[in-house]
Write a protein that holds these residues in place. Sequence first.
Motif, short mmCIF file in Angstrom:
data_model
loop_
_atom_site.label_atom_id
_atom_site.label_comp_id
_atom_site.label_asym_id
_atom_site.label_seq_id
_atom_site.Cartn_x
_atom_site.Cartn_y
_atom_site.Cartn_z
N ALA A 82 -47.29 5.93 -13.58
CA ALA A 82 -47.77 5.07 -12.50
C ALA A 82 -49.28 5.24 -12.30
CB ALA A 82 -47.03 5.44 -11.22
N GLY A 83 -49.90 4.25 -11.67
CA GLY A 83 -51.32 4.39 -11.29
C GLY A 83 -52.23 3.27 -11.77
N GLY A 84 -51.79 2.50 -12.77
CA GLY A 84 -52.60 1.37 -13.26
C GLY A 84 -54.03 1.77 -13.61
N GLN A 85 -54.98 0.94 -13.19
CA GLN A 85 -56.40 1.20 -13.51
C GLN A 85 -56.87 2.55 -12.98
OE1 GLN A 85 -59.11 -2.18 -12.61
NE2 GLN A 85 -57.25 -3.38 -12.40
N CYS A 86 -56.36 2.94 -11.80
CA CYS A 86 -56.81 4.21 -11.17
C CYS A 86 -56.56 5.40 -12.10
CB CYS A 86 -56.04 4.48 -9.87
SG CYS A 86 -56.34 3.25 -8.64
N ILE A 87 -55.42 5.35 -12.80
CA ILE A 87 -55.05 6.51 -13.61
C ILE A 87 -55.56 6.35 -15.04
CG2 ILE A 87 -52.73 6.06 -14.60
CD1 ILE A 87 -53.42 8.94 -12.29
N GLU A 88 -55.63 5.11 -15.51
CA GLU A 88 -56.03 4.89 -16.91
C GLU A 88 -57.55 4.85 -17.06
OE1 GLU A 88 -54.57 4.96 -19.80
OE2 GLU A 88 -52.70 5.41 -18.78
N LEU A 89 -58.25 4.29 -16.07
CA LEU A 89 -59.68 4.04 -16.26
C LEU A 89 -60.58 5.00 -15.48
CD1 LEU A 89 -59.72 0.13 -16.21
CD2 LEU A 89 -59.45 1.64 -18.16
N TYR A 90 -60.10 5.54 -14.33
CA TYR A 90 -60.99 6.44 -13.60
C TYR A 90 -60.24 7.52 -12.81
CZ TYR A 90 -60.14 2.98 -9.83
OH TYR A 90 -59.56 2.13 -8.93
N PRO A 91 -59.39 8.30 -13.51
CA PRO A 91 -58.59 9.31 -12.78
C PRO A 91 -59.44 10.34 -12.03
CG PRO A 91 -58.50 9.68 -15.16
CD PRO A 91 -59.15 8.36 -14.97
N ASP A 92 -60.64 10.67 -12.57
CA ASP A 92 -61.45 11.73 -11.94
C ASP A 92 -62.55 11.19 -11.05
OD1 ASP A 92 -60.02 13.48 -13.50
OD2 ASP A 92 -61.40 13.22 -15.19
N LYS A 93 -62.70 9.87 -11.00
CA LYS A 93 -63.82 9.30 -10.22
C LYS A 93 -63.42 9.18 -8.75
CE LYS A 93 -66.83 6.71 -13.19
NZ LYS A 93 -66.45 5.80 -14.22
N PRO A 94 -64.34 9.49 -7.83
CA PRO A 94 -63.99 9.34 -6.43
C PRO A 94 -64.05 7.89 -5.94
CG PRO A 94 -66.07 10.51 -6.68
CD PRO A 94 -65.65 10.09 -8.05
N ILE A 95 -63.07 7.52 -5.12
CA ILE A 95 -63.03 6.20 -4.46
C ILE A 95 -63.43 6.47 -3.01
CG2 ILE A 95 -61.60 4.18 -3.94
CD1 ILE A 95 -59.54 5.27 -5.98
N TYR A 96 -64.29 5.61 -2.45
CA TYR A 96 -64.78 5.86 -1.09
C TYR A 96 -64.36 4.79 -0.09
CZ TYR A 96 -67.95 9.04 -3.59
OH TYR A 96 -68.47 10.04 -4.39
N ASP A 97 -63.54 3.81 -0.54
CA ASP A 97 -63.25 2.73 0.41
C ASP A 97 -61.76 2.50 0.64
OD1 ASP A 97 -62.87 1.73 -2.12
OD2 ASP A 97 -63.98 -0.12 -1.83
N ILE A 98 -60.99 3.59 0.64
CA ILE A 98 -59.60 3.49 1.07
C ILE A 98 -59.59 3.86 2.56
CG2 ILE A 98 -57.23 4.37 0.76
CD1 ILE A 98 -58.34 2.88 -1.74
#
Length: 337
Positions: free
Chosen positions: A38-54
């Motif tokens: 599971a995780g789509g783009q979040c897990i395939e393309l940027y698992p270690d990058k921080p997201i700041y707008d959730i």
Amino acid sequence: MIKTDVIIIGAGPVGLFAVHQLGIKGLKAVVIDNLDKAGGQCIELYPDKPIYDIPAIPECTGEELTKKLLEQIKPFKTDFYFNERVNEVTQDRENWVVQTSKNNKFVAPNIMIAGGVGSFEARKLPLKEAEKYEGKSLFYSVKNKKIFEGKNIAIFGGGDSALDWALELSKISNVTLIHRRNEFRGAPHTLSEIKKLEDKGKLSIKTPCELVSIEGNESISAIKIKYENNKNEQIKTDIVLSFFGLIMKLGPITEWGLNMDKKAISVNPNNFQTNKKGIFAVGDICTYPGKLKLILSGFHEVALASVECFKRARPNEKYRFEFTTASKTIHERLGKK
Ligand SMILES: Cc1cc2nc3c(=O)[nH]c(=O)nc-3n(C[C@H](O)[C@H](O)[C@H](O)COP(=O)(O)OP(=O)(O)OC[C@H]3O[C@@H](n4cnc5c(N)ncnc54)[C@H](O)[C@@H]3O)c2cc1C
């Protein structure tokens, strides 16, 4: 035939939150994804990058967000079908029937397409002869590492997948890591571990070079690689593992008779229904005036779409809007006392 209230196509962040929004309304869902997790783009393309707008989460990585979403939907005990691509959607009176690449069939009054930018698929080797070995001695992902034990394995690629598997499989097999550049893109720590193994003669690294041909009959017996100076080398090989990244394919989604606008599915922004009643599109795959391709937009979209799903799945019940803070029914569904 697996029966449910809603078939969710795509286990990205939006598909995962759809499970929650349907679950608190008492609807059962299954989730199908072409990927192995599971995780789509979040897990395939940027698992270690921080997201700041959730909202309410000042900072979290793609992997952390996925873990939190999975934790949030645990009470609903949802069945996930991974490594399956939804190929066909057909109508059976008030229901929709979905068929996957593994020939599983699902039936439900609702489908929620949370397919993002399409299904992620491995970039294949451009060699003609590659196809006949695929799934036997040529692989684009590792499902069961035991089958590689004691074998001569050629691993292609310069990213994390290539490096991680080179390190892992070197414990049980004879690994040659091959990359078209001298520099690797994967984690420096993993690369330094691999270099140590090379120094000890426990793994070989070949750079910069490319695959020229695969030799063998039923299974692979050798590969030929070419260096920048045009020199060729033949390497005895039983297994080829290729990690040239993923491509996103809208693929079969375009064949289901849905109104499309460029590469997205047009929806009614009141309920995110497509031109087919009972088929909804949410997240990056949908489009409507003002659409923003953000995770938080997808969360809003599934909240509204799930109300319409309820009306179709429970035509004899009245939908009641409830707050999670106050509703005893929702608390029971979440396993809270
Ligand atoms: C580098 C990067 C950084 C980003 N940063 C942010 C950010 O800071 N904030 C933010 O809000 N957004 C960000 N985004 C965008 C965000 O990741 C997307 O909006 C979000 O992932 C969309 O979620 P989704 O669930 O709609 O689709 P996806 O995450 O794309 O998931 C779709 C899933 O559907 C599956 N699928 C598709 N078709 C099929 C099929 N036929 N059968 C089976 N499975 C199928 C795919 O395999 C995939 O797993 C970023 C994106 C990238 C690339």
